[in-house]
Enzyme design. Structure first.
Site, PDB file in Angstrom:
ATOM      1  N   ASP A 225       0.828  -1.199   0.000  1.00 43.24           N
ATOM      2  CA  ASP A 225       0.000   0.000   0.000  1.00 43.24           C
ATOM      3  C   ASP A 225       0.864   1.251   0.000  1.00 43.24           C
ATOM      4  O   ASP A 225       1.859   1.340   0.728  1.00 43.24           O
ATOM      5  CB  ASP A 225      -0.861  -0.021   1.279  1.00 43.24           C
ATOM      6  CG  ASP A 225      -1.948   1.039   1.285  1.00 43.24           C
ATOM      7  OD1 ASP A 225      -2.754   1.049   0.343  1.00 43.24           O
ATOM      8  OD2 ASP A 225      -1.990   1.839   2.237  1.00 43.24           O
TER       9      ASP A 225
ATOM     10  N   GLU B 227       1.734  -0.151  -4.982  1.00 45.87           N
ATOM     11  CA  GLU B 227       0.884   0.970  -5.378  1.00 45.87           C
ATOM     12  C   GLU B 227       1.741   2.231  -5.395  1.00 45.87           C
ATOM     13  O   GLU B 227       2.097   2.755  -4.327  1.00 45.87           O
ATOM     14  CB  GLU B 227      -0.274   1.131  -4.381  1.00 45.87           C
ATOM     15  CG  GLU B 227      -1.241   2.208  -4.811  1.00 45.87           C
ATOM     16  CD  GLU B 227      -2.072   2.785  -3.676  1.00 45.87           C
ATOM     17  OE1 GLU B 227      -3.118   3.375  -3.951  1.00 45.87           O
ATOM     18  OE2 GLU B 227      -1.658   2.673  -2.502  1.00 45.87           O
TER      19      GLU B 227
HETATM   20  O1  ISL Z   1      -1.973   9.655  -3.879  1.00 47.27           O
HETATM   21  C1  ISL Z   1      -2.993   9.291  -4.345  1.00 47.27           C
HETATM   22  C2  ISL Z   1      -3.772  10.111  -5.320  1.00 47.27           C
HETATM   23  O2  ISL Z   1      -3.124  11.232  -5.691  1.00 47.27           O
HETATM   24  C3  ISL Z   1      -3.685   8.055  -4.024  1.00 47.27           C
HETATM   25  O3  ISL Z   1      -3.894   7.321  -5.200  1.00 47.27           O
HETATM   26  C4  ISL Z   1      -3.011   7.191  -2.971  1.00 47.27           C
HETATM   27  O4  ISL Z   1      -1.973   6.477  -3.541  1.00 47.27           O
HETATM   28  C5  ISL Z   1      -4.046   6.276  -2.466  1.00 47.27           C
HETATM   29  O5  ISL Z   1      -5.102   7.007  -1.950  1.00 47.27           O
HETATM   30  C6  ISL Z   1      -3.496   5.335  -1.399  1.00 47.27           C
HETATM   31  O6  ISL Z   1      -4.502   4.393  -1.222  1.00 47.27           O
HETATM   32  C7  ISL Z   1      -4.267   3.291  -0.415  1.00 47.27           C
HETATM   33  O7  ISL Z   1      -3.993   3.643   0.929  1.00 47.27           O
HETATM   34  C8  ISL Z   1      -5.053   4.285   1.624  1.00 47.27           C
HETATM   35  C9  ISL Z   1      -6.377   3.510   1.519  1.00 47.27           C
HETATM   36  O8  ISL Z   1      -7.407   4.310   2.019  1.00 47.27           O
HETATM   37  C10 ISL Z   1      -6.663   3.122   0.083  1.00 47.27           C
HETATM   38  O9  ISL Z   1      -7.831   2.357   0.000  1.00 47.27           O
HETATM   39  C11 ISL Z   1      -5.473   2.380  -0.440  1.00 47.27           C
HETATM   40  O10 ISL Z   1      -5.661   1.901  -1.757  1.00 47.27           O
HETATM   41  C12 ISL Z   1      -4.629   4.382   3.068  1.00 47.27           C
HETATM   42  O11 ISL Z   1      -4.184   3.125   3.516  1.00 47.27           O
END
Ligand code: ISL
Length: 556
Positions: A205, A247
């Site tokens: 994540d 991610e």
């Molecule tokens: O930075 C971002 C957009 O500009 C986001 O895409 C970011 O990478 C994303 O929101 C991270 O998401 C992940 O971690 C979060 C969680 O709420 C999300 O569901 C998860 O996919 C916090 O753990």
């Protein structure tokens, strides 16, 4: 390199299926999906042909961010089951030829985690330095809120600690301090724990946030990419086949560093956010050029590395890499109602309703996804064309229960609807209209089409392992590309336009080609005219063609 080799780099030639145990199948009838329910659906998943299951967080949690706020990294949320049942999931999946990867959410913990509770209560606690503190609220323009508008900045004052703590996400998710060796050691222990239970890797994540050192007091003595390399080597030492799927929502030039050096010694797979966003721009404009450009902007990736491609995931469809005007075009085409938009950058919708349920267009979009360089990742319910429930808050709109049948409770649960952790969708995409049981009986359904698509994708290693290039053509609505691997060539063509069209593709370096065989459901054979491959594409048409060379024996 031969077909036998594909098993060494298994992550390059499969299909990943992401699901949340909580919304998949409720076996004990309490309204919440559970691990035993998932075990009952392992044969379904093996049957559609996916090769890897990515389980969203199932750990103990106060559940303020749908489980991405973890309060114990070594357990299972008691609402979902037990560790023993988790091992049964992994074991059953493995028996049916599937691997399991799990979410690794270690940028932050829940504020309810005993580490944070100890850290805030006692300045001398060994856990104090596991988080990031400051006496005065720091002003750092680089540290911005990820969920804008909600949290009042990324520093919050903790009354017990009498200090500010850093949180790049929600206030209830304090960031861990990875400059602290004890934290890095603990993350390795967590990783080692799940590997020991049989997982084949992690969806990591928020990686850029995890390795971010800004905001940490003093000059941190670690190199963040050195840290990712250490994590990767640790994973490999513990379990040779395990992978890290990260991610990293950054522009492609900045994503490259996350694969590591030339040898690819950091993340094995990185989600391709830039191509994903341009696919929506191309769909909105009925013009393939944005995708062509996005592909051209991709850096080459090391031998052991791979893109993970996706159209939708559990978050908002983020359009943050596009210009304001481009994003606006997509909003107008696919989410004009402000209630469909989120954080000023995305849409909280699933694909089929965005495309007005147009089956041909939906299939074109997934055919494209599966043919692009990378490993496709599906979000549960995409295989039957589920829609969203805009009555639910924020990103929960796309996380409704899996629709198994038209029974009350969608075949997801026998509990009374009011006990459901999350209600099912209503309206056009309600379970009565969209469900697994009905689609299984219909040979022309999206589900049966997906089964064929997944099977074909797994039989076409050229896409996952080959070298790819875009083939120039004179139809702006059409993206044509080819992938070459192990002496074989596959050509794919996708029409973003609502009008049928004809085009000629000129194929270089294929002097011994005698024809092309359709790999999907088009007319079986195509003839070549010298280096020219003439093609007709219907509205939103798509084709995958394997080039037949003189004297070559091809798979069916
Ligand atoms: O930075 C971002 C957009 O500009 C986001 O895409 C970011 O990478 C994303 O929101 C991270 O998401 C992940 O971690 C979060 C969680 O709420 C999300 O569901 C998860 O996919 C916090 O753990």
């Amino acid at each position: 390199m031969s077909i036998a080799f594909t098993s060494d780099q298994w992550w390059k030639n499969g299909v990943v299926y992401c699901l949340d145990v909580q919304t998949f199948l409720d076996e004990d009838g309490d309204g919440v999906g559970d691990l035993v329910g998932l075990i009952h659906r392992i044969d379904y998943l093996a049957g559609i042909g996916v090769s890897t299951l990515w389980l969203m967080p199932f750990y103990p949690t106060p559940d303020q961010d749908d489980g991405y706020d973890v309060s114990d990294f070594y357990g299972v949320d008691p609402r979902l089951g037990t560790l023993g049942e988790f091992v049964e999931v992994v074991r059953t999946a493995r028996d049916r030829g599937m691997r399991v990867i799990v979410d690794l959410v270690v940028n932050h913990t829940s504020d309810q985690h005993p580490w944070f509770q100890a850290a805030r209560s006692d300045p001398n606690s060994p856990y104090r330095d596991w988080y990031v503190w400051a006496d005065e609220r720091p002003e750092d323009p680089d540290l911005t809120e990820t969920f804008p508008g909600d949290q009042g900045g990324v520093w919050s004052f903790d009354r017990k600690a009498r200090q500010y703590y850093l949180h790049r996400f929600y206030k209830h998710q304090p960031d861990l301090n990875i400059a602290n060796p004890a934290v890095r050691e603990e993350i390795a222990r967590i990783v080692g724990f799940w590997l020991q239970l049989g997982v084949s890797g992690f969806r990591v994540d928020a990686v850029p946030f995890l390795i971010e050192l800004n905001g940490i007091d003093g000059a941190p003595s670690i190199d963040p990419h050195r840290y990712l390399k250490d994590l990767r080597s640790f994973v490999e030492r513990r379990h040779g086949e395990a992978v890290l799927l990260g991610e990293v929502n950054l522009a492609p030039k900045d994503q490259r560093a996350f694969f590591g050096d030339e040898d690819g010694d950091e993340l094995n797979l990185v989600f391709n956010f830039s191509v994903m966003q341009r696919i929506y721009l191309a769909l909105a404009r009925q013009d393939a050029t944005p995708v062509e450009r996005a592909l051209a902007d991709l850096p080459g990736v090391p031998f052991d590395s791979q893109w993970a491609t996706f159209l939708r995931n559990h978050d908002e469809l983020t359009l943050d890499q596009l210009s304001d005007d481009e994003r606006q075009e997509i909003f107008e085409a696919f989410g004009p109602d402000p209630g469909m938009q989120l954080y000023g950058r995305g849409l909280r919708r699933r694909l089929p309703p965005m495309l007005d349920g147009d089956q041909q267009r939906i299939r074109m979009a997934y055919s494209l996804l599966f043919s692009l360089p990378g490993t496709p990742v599906l979000f549960y319910g995409e295989e039957i064309g589920m829609g969203e429930n805009l009555d639910l808050a924020d990103r929960l709109a796309v996380r409704t229960p899996m629709q198994w049948s038209d029974e009350p409770g969608a075949g997801f649960s026998t509990a009374e609807a009011k006990r459901f952790a999350r209600p099912v969708t209503e309206g056009e995409y309600r379970p009565l209209a969209v469900n697994v049981a009905a689609q299984r009986r219909d040979p022309g359904s999206l589900l049966n089409w997906f089964e064929r698509l997944i099977r074909r994708r797994r039989e076409t290693p050229e896409f996952g392992l080959g070298t790819w290039s875009v083939i120039a053509n004179d139809q702006p609505a059409v993206l044509a590309h080819r992938c070459d691997w192990d002496g074989s060539t596959v050509v794919a063509a996708h029409n973003f336009g609502a009008d049928p069209c004809r085009l000629d593709l000129v194929l270089d370096d294929l002097e011994d080609a005698v024809g092309a065989d359709d790999l999907l459901d088009g007319s079986p054979e195509h003839s070549l005219d010298g280096p020219r491959l003439p093609l007709t594409l219907e509205r939103y048409g798509y084709r995958w063609l394997r080039i037949r060379r003189d004297g070559q024996r091809l798979p069916p």
